[in-house]
Design an enzyme around this catalytic site. Structure first.
Site, PDB file in Angstrom:
ATOM      1  N   ASN A 110       0.812  -1.226  -0.021  1.00 45.78           N
ATOM      2  CA  ASN A 110       0.065  -0.189  -0.146  1.00 45.78           C
ATOM      3  C   ASN A 110       0.749   1.263  -0.020  1.00 45.78           C
ATOM      4  OD1 ASN A 110      -2.441   1.686   0.645  1.00 45.78           O
ATOM      5  ND2 ASN A 110      -1.635   1.899   2.566  1.00 45.78           N
ATOM      6  N   HIS A 112       1.013   5.209   1.324  1.00 45.57           N
ATOM      7  CA  HIS A 112       0.066   5.850   2.143  1.00 45.57           C
ATOM      8  C   HIS A 112       0.573   7.340   2.271  1.00 45.57           C
ATOM      9  CE1 HIS A 112      -2.134   6.748   5.787  1.00 45.57           C
ATOM     10  NE2 HIS A 112      -1.127   7.390   6.076  1.00 45.57           N
TER      11      HIS A 112
HETATM   12  C1  GAR Z   1      -2.502   8.817  -2.757  1.00 48.38           C
HETATM   13  O1  GAR Z   1      -1.869  10.103  -2.249  1.00 48.38           O
HETATM   14  C2  GAR Z   1      -2.310   7.777  -1.876  1.00 48.38           C
HETATM   15  O2  GAR Z   1      -1.293   7.883  -0.936  1.00 48.38           O
HETATM   16  C3  GAR Z   1      -3.720   7.828  -1.063  1.00 48.38           C
HETATM   17  O3  GAR Z   1      -4.474   8.398  -2.057  1.00 48.38           O
HETATM   18  C4  GAR Z   1      -3.816   8.905  -3.098  1.00 48.38           C
HETATM   19  C5  GAR Z   1      -4.487   8.400  -4.387  1.00 48.38           C
HETATM   20  O4  GAR Z   1      -3.829   9.283  -5.280  1.00 48.38           O
HETATM   21  N1  GAR Z   1      -3.940   6.728  -0.449  1.00 48.38           N
HETATM   22  C6  GAR Z   1      -4.544   6.643   0.714  1.00 48.38           C
HETATM   23  O5  GAR Z   1      -4.901   7.781   1.250  1.00 48.38           O
HETATM   24  C7  GAR Z   1      -5.011   5.309   1.238  1.00 48.38           C
HETATM   25  N2  GAR Z   1      -5.574   5.350   2.594  1.00 48.38           N
HETATM   26  P1  GAR Z   1      -4.129   8.956  -6.903  1.00 48.38           P
HETATM   27  O6  GAR Z   1      -5.557   8.276  -7.190  1.00 48.38           O
HETATM   28  O7  GAR Z   1      -3.727   9.822  -7.640  1.00 48.38           O
HETATM   29  O8  GAR Z   1      -3.280   7.805  -7.201  1.00 48.38           O
END
Ligand code: GAR
Length: 211
Positions: A110, A112
Protein backbone atom coordinates in the site's frame (compact mmCIF):
# COMPACT_ATOMS: atom_id res chain seq x y z
CA UNK A 1 7.34 -11.45 -16.12
CA UNK A 2 6.00 -10.63 -12.63
CA UNK A 3 2.32 -9.81 -12.54
CA UNK A 4 0.77 -6.92 -10.62
CA UNK A 5 -2.89 -6.32 -9.89
CA UNK A 6 -3.53 -2.70 -8.95
CA UNK A 7 -6.51 -1.64 -6.81
CA UNK A 8 -7.31 2.06 -7.09
CA UNK A 9 -10.25 4.23 -6.01
CA UNK A 10 -9.06 7.63 -7.19
CA UNK A 11 -7.59 9.62 -10.04
CA UNK A 12 -4.87 7.02 -10.60
CA UNK A 13 -1.72 9.12 -10.70
CA UNK A 14 0.10 6.40 -8.74
CA UNK A 15 -1.15 3.80 -11.20
CA UNK A 16 0.19 6.05 -13.96
CA UNK A 17 3.59 6.17 -12.21
CA UNK A 18 3.66 2.35 -12.29
CA UNK A 19 2.61 2.25 -15.96
CA UNK A 20 5.31 4.81 -16.84
CA UNK A 21 7.99 2.96 -14.83
CA UNK A 22 7.14 -0.27 -16.66
CA UNK A 23 7.17 1.50 -20.04
CA UNK A 24 10.62 3.00 -19.45
CA UNK A 25 12.03 -0.27 -18.05
CA UNK A 26 12.53 0.99 -14.48
CA UNK A 27 10.05 -1.59 -13.20
CA UNK A 28 10.17 -5.12 -14.60
CA UNK A 29 6.57 -6.25 -14.31
CA UNK A 30 3.25 -6.24 -16.11
CA UNK A 31 -0.07 -4.99 -14.80
CA UNK A 32 -2.56 -7.82 -15.25
CA UNK A 33 -5.58 -5.71 -14.27
CA UNK A 34 -6.74 -2.57 -12.52
CA UNK A 35 -9.76 -2.86 -10.24
CA UNK A 36 -11.79 -0.08 -8.67
CA UNK A 37 -14.87 -0.05 -6.43
CA UNK A 38 -15.82 3.28 -8.07
CA UNK A 39 -16.99 3.23 -11.70
CA UNK A 40 -15.94 6.91 -12.08
CA UNK A 41 -12.37 6.39 -10.81
CA UNK A 42 -9.83 8.11 -13.07
CA UNK A 43 -7.59 5.09 -12.59
CA UNK A 44 -9.90 2.99 -14.79
CA UNK A 45 -9.54 5.43 -17.70
CA UNK A 46 -5.76 5.41 -17.32
CA UNK A 47 -5.78 1.59 -17.40
CA UNK A 48 -7.89 1.50 -20.57
CA UNK A 49 -5.65 4.10 -22.23
CA UNK A 50 -2.66 1.87 -21.48
CA UNK A 51 -4.39 -1.27 -22.80
CA UNK A 52 -4.74 -2.81 -19.33
CA UNK A 53 -7.94 -4.69 -18.40
CA UNK A 54 -10.02 -2.44 -16.13
CA UNK A 55 -12.79 -3.71 -13.87
CA UNK A 56 -15.29 -2.12 -11.52
CA UNK A 57 -16.36 -4.16 -8.52
CA UNK A 58 -18.96 -2.01 -6.78
CA UNK A 59 -19.62 -2.20 -3.07
CA UNK A 60 -23.34 -1.80 -2.31
CA UNK A 61 -22.98 -0.74 1.35
CA UNK A 62 -19.64 -0.38 3.09
CA UNK A 63 -21.22 -0.24 6.57
CA UNK A 64 -23.13 -3.54 6.36
CA UNK A 65 -20.73 -6.20 7.76
CA UNK A 66 -22.29 -9.08 5.74
CA UNK A 67 -22.12 -7.13 2.46
CA UNK A 68 -18.60 -6.02 3.31
CA UNK A 69 -17.42 -9.59 4.05
CA UNK A 70 -19.00 -10.90 0.82
CA UNK A 71 -17.28 -8.10 -1.10
CA UNK A 72 -13.89 -9.11 0.32
CA UNK A 73 -14.46 -12.72 -0.73
CA UNK A 74 -15.53 -11.66 -4.26
CA UNK A 75 -12.61 -9.26 -4.58
CA UNK A 76 -10.19 -11.96 -3.42
CA UNK A 77 -11.56 -14.41 -6.04
CA UNK A 78 -11.39 -11.88 -8.87
CA UNK A 79 -7.85 -10.78 -7.97
CA UNK A 80 -6.73 -14.40 -7.52
CA UNK A 81 -8.03 -15.25 -11.00
CA UNK A 82 -5.48 -12.74 -12.38
CA UNK A 83 -2.62 -14.77 -10.77
CA UNK A 84 -0.80 -11.75 -9.30
CA UNK A 85 2.68 -11.95 -7.80
CA UNK A 86 1.90 -8.73 -5.96
CA UNK A 87 -1.27 -6.73 -5.28
CA UNK A 88 -0.67 -2.98 -5.20
CA UNK A 89 -3.09 -0.66 -3.38
CA UNK A 90 -2.53 2.61 -5.22
CA UNK A 91 -5.05 4.98 -3.66
CA UNK A 92 -7.42 2.19 -2.57
CA UNK A 93 -9.81 3.67 -0.03
CA UNK A 94 -11.32 0.48 1.42
CA UNK A 95 -9.82 -1.35 4.38
CA UNK A 96 -8.84 -4.90 3.37
CA UNK A 97 -10.92 -7.52 5.18
CA UNK A 98 -9.76 -10.89 6.46
CA UNK A 99 -10.85 -12.93 3.44
CA UNK A 100 -8.77 -10.73 1.18
CA UNK A 101 -5.71 -10.53 3.45
CA UNK A 102 -5.64 -14.30 3.99
CA UNK A 103 -5.64 -14.97 0.24
CA UNK A 104 -2.47 -12.94 -0.41
CA UNK A 105 -0.32 -13.11 2.73
CA UNK A 106 2.77 -10.90 2.42
CA UNK A 107 1.81 -10.04 -1.17
CA UNK A 108 -0.20 -6.82 -0.76
CA UNK A 109 1.52 -3.42 -0.65
CA UNK A 110 0.00 0.00 0.00
CA UNK A 111 1.11 3.57 -0.64
CA UNK A 112 0.18 5.95 2.18
CA UNK A 113 0.42 9.76 2.15
CA UNK A 114 2.33 10.17 5.44
CA UNK A 115 5.51 9.00 7.10
CA UNK A 116 4.93 5.70 8.91
CA UNK A 117 7.32 3.59 11.01
CA UNK A 118 8.10 -0.08 10.45
CA UNK A 119 5.09 -1.68 12.17
CA UNK A 120 2.65 -0.47 14.77
CA UNK A 121 4.54 2.21 16.73
CA UNK A 122 2.61 5.45 17.28
CA UNK A 123 5.58 7.62 16.33
CA UNK A 124 8.12 7.66 13.53
CA UNK A 125 11.75 8.83 13.67
CA UNK A 126 12.44 11.68 11.24
CA UNK A 127 15.18 14.22 10.50
CA UNK A 128 13.22 16.59 12.80
CA UNK A 129 12.88 14.19 15.72
CA UNK A 130 10.07 11.81 16.59
CA UNK A 131 6.71 12.72 15.04
CA UNK A 132 3.26 11.12 15.23
CA UNK A 133 2.50 8.36 12.71
CA UNK A 134 -0.54 9.62 10.81
CA UNK A 135 -2.71 6.66 9.81
CA UNK A 136 -6.13 6.55 8.14
CA UNK A 137 -7.82 8.49 5.37
CA UNK A 138 -7.14 12.04 6.69
CA UNK A 139 -3.35 11.86 6.93
CA UNK A 140 -2.62 14.90 4.73
CA UNK A 141 -5.08 17.20 6.53
CA UNK A 142 -3.88 15.88 9.89
CA UNK A 143 -0.24 16.80 9.14
CA UNK A 144 -1.36 20.41 8.60
CA UNK A 145 -3.74 20.47 11.57
CA UNK A 146 -0.96 19.31 13.89
CA UNK A 147 1.44 21.88 12.39
CA UNK A 148 4.11 19.23 11.83
CA UNK A 149 7.43 20.39 10.32
CA UNK A 150 7.29 17.60 7.74
CA UNK A 151 5.26 14.66 6.57
CA UNK A 152 6.05 12.04 3.96
CA UNK A 153 5.18 8.99 1.92
CA UNK A 154 5.30 5.35 2.92
CA UNK A 155 5.02 2.09 1.02
CA UNK A 156 4.39 -0.86 3.32
CA UNK A 157 3.06 -4.41 3.35
CA UNK A 158 -0.61 -4.63 4.24
CA UNK A 159 -1.63 -6.56 7.35
CA UNK A 160 -4.76 -6.57 9.52
CA UNK A 161 -3.29 -3.65 11.49
CA UNK A 162 -4.41 -0.71 9.33
CA UNK A 163 -1.49 1.35 7.92
CA UNK A 164 0.87 -0.47 10.31
CA UNK A 165 2.42 -3.32 8.32
CA UNK A 166 6.14 -3.92 7.68
CA UNK A 167 7.89 -1.01 5.98
CA UNK A 168 9.23 -1.30 2.43
CA UNK A 169 10.33 2.32 1.90
CA UNK A 170 9.48 5.80 3.08
CA UNK A 171 10.56 9.33 2.24
CA UNK A 172 10.14 12.67 3.97
CA UNK A 173 8.20 15.52 2.34
CA UNK A 174 8.59 19.07 3.68
CA UNK A 175 5.58 21.13 4.75
CA UNK A 176 6.09 24.66 3.45
CA UNK A 177 4.64 28.00 4.60
CA UNK A 178 1.29 28.66 2.96
CA UNK A 179 0.58 24.97 2.27
CA UNK A 180 -3.05 23.94 2.15
CA UNK A 181 -4.24 20.35 1.81
CA UNK A 182 -4.29 20.45 -2.00
CA UNK A 183 -0.81 21.92 -2.36
CA UNK A 184 0.70 19.58 0.24
CA UNK A 185 -1.00 16.54 -1.27
CA UNK A 186 0.38 17.44 -4.71
CA UNK A 187 3.94 17.54 -3.27
CA UNK A 188 3.30 14.23 -1.48
CA UNK A 189 2.05 12.65 -4.70
CA UNK A 190 5.19 13.70 -6.56
CA UNK A 191 7.18 11.80 -3.93
CA UNK A 192 4.77 8.84 -4.17
CA UNK A 193 5.30 8.66 -7.92
CA UNK A 194 9.08 8.30 -7.38
CA UNK A 195 8.85 5.94 -4.43
CA UNK A 196 6.06 3.53 -5.40
CA UNK A 197 7.71 1.96 -8.50
CA UNK A 198 10.98 1.51 -6.56
CA UNK A 199 9.17 -0.02 -3.59
CA UNK A 200 7.23 -2.38 -5.87
CA UNK A 201 10.55 -3.46 -7.44
CA UNK A 202 11.95 -4.14 -3.96
CA UNK A 203 8.87 -6.15 -2.96
CA UNK A 204 9.07 -8.21 -6.18
CA UNK A 205 12.78 -8.86 -5.59
CA UNK A 206 12.03 -9.95 -2.01
CA UNK A 207 9.31 -12.32 -3.25
CA UNK A 208 11.87 -13.80 -5.70
CA UNK A 209 14.22 -14.58 -2.83
CA UNK A 210 11.46 -16.39 -0.94
CA UNK A 211 10.67 -18.69 -3.91
C1 GAR B 1 -2.51 8.93 -2.86
O1 GAR B 1 -1.99 10.09 -2.26
C2 GAR B 1 -2.41 7.78 -1.89
O2 GAR B 1 -1.32 7.84 -1.02
C3 GAR B 1 -3.70 7.94 -1.11
O3 GAR B 1 -4.65 8.29 -2.07
C4 GAR B 1 -4.00 9.05 -3.11
C5 GAR B 1 -4.41 8.47 -4.43
O4 GAR B 1 -3.98 9.29 -5.48
N1 GAR B 1 -4.04 6.71 -0.44
C6 GAR B 1 -4.64 6.68 0.73
O5 GAR B 1 -4.95 7.68 1.36
C7 GAR B 1 -4.92 5.29 1.24
N2 GAR B 1 -5.33 5.32 2.59
P1 GAR B 1 -4.03 8.79 -6.98
O6 GAR B 1 -5.44 8.23 -7.23
O7 GAR B 1 -3.78 10.02 -7.79
O8 GAR B 1 -2.98 7.73 -7.16
Amino acid sequence: MKRLVVLASGSGTNLQALIDAITCGELEAEIAAVISERPDAGALGRAVAAGIPALTLSLADRRDPAIRAAYDRDLASVVDSMRPDLVVLAGWMLICGTAFLERFPGRIVNVHPALLPDGEASEVTTSRGRLPALRGARAVAEALRRELPLTGVTVHYVTSAVDAGPLIAHEEVPILPGDDETRLHERIKRAEHRLLPRAVSLALAASNEEE
